[in-house]
Design a protein around this motif. Structure first.
Motif, PDB file in Angstrom:
ATOM      1  N   PRO A 170       0.897  -1.213   0.070  1.00 24.80           N
ATOM      2  CA  PRO A 170      -0.013   0.099   0.087  1.00 24.80           C
ATOM      3  C   PRO A 170       1.010   1.395   0.096  1.00 24.80           C
ATOM      4  CG  PRO A 170      -1.200  -1.632   1.383  1.00 24.80           C
ATOM      5  CD  PRO A 170       0.382  -2.214   1.114  1.00 24.80           C
ATOM      6  N   THR A 171       0.499   2.322  -0.855  1.00 22.61           N
ATOM      7  CA  THR A 171       1.206   3.423  -0.935  1.00 22.61           C
ATOM      8  C   THR A 171       0.666   4.686  -0.808  1.00 22.61           C
ATOM      9  OG1 THR A 171       2.728   2.244  -2.615  1.00 22.61           O
ATOM     10  CG2 THR A 171       2.646   4.569  -2.767  1.00 22.61           C
ATOM     11  N   MET A 172       1.084   5.739  -0.104  1.00 21.79           N
ATOM     12  CA  MET A 172       0.677   7.051  -0.060  1.00 21.79           C
ATOM     13  C   MET A 172       1.752   7.852  -0.582  1.00 21.79           C
ATOM     14  SD  MET A 172      -0.966   6.900   3.791  1.00 21.79           S
ATOM     15  CE  MET A 172       0.665   6.094   4.582  1.00 21.79           C
ATOM     16  N   LYS A 183      -1.004  14.113   1.931  1.00 24.16           N
ATOM     17  CA  LYS A 183      -0.549  13.033   1.200  1.00 24.16           C
ATOM     18  C   LYS A 183      -1.367  12.893   0.104  1.00 24.16           C
ATOM     19  CE  LYS A 183       0.072  10.184   5.279  1.00 24.16           C
ATOM     20  NZ  LYS A 183      -0.749  11.024   6.250  1.00 24.16           N
ATOM     21  N   SER A 184      -0.963  12.085  -1.155  1.00 27.82           N
ATOM     22  CA  SER A 184      -1.609  12.205  -2.201  1.00 27.82           C
ATOM     23  C   SER A 184      -2.110  10.603  -2.746  1.00 27.82           C
ATOM     24  CB  SER A 184      -0.803  12.895  -3.474  1.00 27.82           C
ATOM     25  OG  SER A 184      -1.601  12.677  -4.570  1.00 27.82           O
ATOM     26  N   LEU A 185      -3.085  10.451  -3.195  1.00 32.00           N
ATOM     27  CA  LEU A 185      -3.424   9.301  -3.820  1.00 32.00           C
ATOM     28  C   LEU A 185      -3.396   9.360  -5.451  1.00 32.00           C
ATOM     29  CD1 LEU A 185      -6.086   7.830  -1.321  1.00 32.00           C
ATOM     30  CD2 LEU A 185      -3.495   7.603  -1.226  1.00 32.00           C
ATOM     31  N   LEU A 235      -7.790   1.652  -5.071  1.00 35.17           N
ATOM     32  CA  LEU A 235      -7.955   2.379  -3.579  1.00 35.17           C
ATOM     33  C   LEU A 235      -8.143   1.262  -2.679  1.00 35.17           C
ATOM     34  CD1 LEU A 235      -8.196   5.037  -2.014  1.00 35.17           C
ATOM     35  CD2 LEU A 235     -10.555   4.600  -1.952  1.00 35.17           C
ATOM     36  N   TRP A 237      -7.864   0.316   1.504  1.00 37.36           N
ATOM     37  CA  TRP A 237      -7.983   0.927   2.933  1.00 37.36           C
ATOM     38  C   TRP A 237      -7.426   0.177   3.856  1.00 37.36           C
ATOM     39  CZ3 TRP A 237     -10.510   5.340   4.414  1.00 37.36           C
ATOM     40  CH2 TRP A 237     -11.215   6.161   3.460  1.00 37.36           C
ATOM     41  N   PRO A 246      -6.840   5.715   3.516  1.00 40.29           N
ATOM     42  CA  PRO A 246      -6.815   5.202   2.051  1.00 40.29           C
ATOM     43  C   PRO A 246      -5.516   5.231   1.445  1.00 40.29           C
ATOM     44  CG  PRO A 246      -7.320   7.459   2.349  1.00 40.29           C
ATOM     45  CD  PRO A 246      -7.242   6.860   3.783  1.00 40.29           C
ATOM     46  N   THR A 247      -4.940   4.071   0.651  1.00 38.03           N
ATOM     47  CA  THR A 247      -3.883   4.018  -0.065  1.00 38.03           C
ATOM     48  C   THR A 247      -4.240   3.362  -1.369  1.00 38.03           C
ATOM     49  OG1 THR A 247      -3.573   1.638   0.796  1.00 38.03           O
ATOM     50  CG2 THR A 247      -2.757   3.255   2.203  1.00 38.03           C
ATOM     51  N   ILE A 248      -3.113   3.293  -2.206  1.00 35.79           N
ATOM     52  CA  ILE A 248      -3.075   2.551  -3.552  1.00 35.79           C
ATOM     53  C   ILE A 248      -2.341   1.468  -3.551  1.00 35.79           C
ATOM     54  CG2 ILE A 248      -3.944   4.932  -4.674  1.00 35.79           C
ATOM     55  CD1 ILE A 248      -1.221   5.238  -5.707  1.00 35.79           C
TER      56      ILE A 248
END
Length: 312
Positions: A170-172, A183-185, A235, A237, A246-248
């Motif tokens: 998971p990435t932020m 943070k940006s998604l 997305l 969670w 939330p992460t990607i």
């Protein structure tokens, strides 16, 4: 055009463990961080939150395992197929009882690879973690020459005209033009390359704000994000502290703009430059939370048969 200095002091390891004794809600990067600090307590300060602005030159991944022949990153998450704006529900449980592995990358400025080997080789430890008795035993240790592997990847990326970035954990992401903790998604070229470029310039002692912004702009012009990113990035969670975040995850393809590549290729050895920055990306991660398991990525060359029109 002197964009950067080559650095040969990034180390990257794959660490295999047999782990047992945990059941519950967990982002396993927290456990990996605990294990590293137990064998190398002098690194404890580098895992702590910092307001100095100096980047953390260390990255760990969460635990990975094989399930049905497929590799799976291990962490608790919440299924939010419905209303993603307000995610609720019961998080998935993590049960640790078997063989796992994680990745760790760090700069020689923090730790020599000899000292890391010496500390980890004797890993056979039982300790209390989140009110449970967890045992971890080293089963495998592999040093990966990331720079050598990535230089070949960079060569093939330039040949195929496409770079595939897989968000393995998971990435932020981080917006390079905001100095807040926001943070940006949104996986733009700016947001993806902002952290690896920042790490590279600081680690080689060549950072300046002007140079940082100029190189971000060059990367933004060379790589194009395709519309398919909206389908391949998902997305997710993740439960890290007390509430889901939330992460990607997923992957995205970046297509090379050949006009800009040719233009900047007159001043820059693009194979070496791309190989250098992708080394930092693959070894030290992207975005925020890299020292606790977020932002672990893999990079791959694309296939030439893909529709080249997406890169125009």
């Amino acid at each position: 055009m002197g964009l950067y200095m080559m650095s040969n002091n990034i180390h990257f390891f794959r660490v295999g463990l047999y782990i047992e004794g945990f059941r519950g809600v967990l982002f396993t990067g927290k456990l990996v961080k605990t294990i590293i600090i137990r064998v190398l307590p002098e690194l404890g300060g580098f895992f702590q939150p910092s307001r100095s602005g100096y980047p953390k030159l260390i990255h760990v991944s969460p635990l990975y395992t094989r399930v049905g022949g497929r590799i799976r990153c291990v962490y608790s998450s919440i299924d939010c197929r419905g209303d993603t704006a307000r995610c609720g529900g019961r998080p998935s449980q993590v049960v640790l009882n078997g063989d796992y592995w994680f990745y760790i990358g760090f700069s020689e400025k923090l730790l020599s690879h000899e000292k890391f080997l010496e500390a980890v080789m004797g890993l056979d430890d039982c300790f209390v973690f989140m009110d449970q008795r967890v045992c971890a035993v080293l089963s495998e240790l592999e040093y990966i020459n990331m720079r050598e592997a990535i230089l070949d990847t960079a060569r093939r990326v330039l040949g195929s005209g496409k770079l595939k970035i897989v968000f393995s954990s998971p990435t932020m992401l981080r917006d390079p033009f905001k100095r807040t903790k926001h943070k940006s998604l949104i996986p733009t070229v700016f947001n993806i390359f902002s952290t690896p470029l920042y790490l590279m310039l600081h680690n080689t002692g060549s950072y300046s704000l002007r140079k940082y912004r100029r190189q971000l702009l060059i990367l933004h012009k060379i790589f194009n994000e395709p519309y398919t990113t909206l389908k391949t990035v998902k997305l997710k969670w993740v439960v890290y502290k007390h509430r889901p975040e939330p992460t990607i995850t997923g992957y995205m393809n970046l297509f090379i703009n050949q006009d800009y590549l040719q233009y900047y290729g007159r001043y820059i050895d693009m194979e070496k430059y791309l190989g250098e920055i992708l080394t930092y990306m693959a070894a030290l991660g992207v975005g925020v939370g890299r020292a606790t398991g977020f932002g672990h990525v893999t990079v791959e060359p694309g296939q030439k048969k893909e529709n080249a029109a997406e890169g125009k």
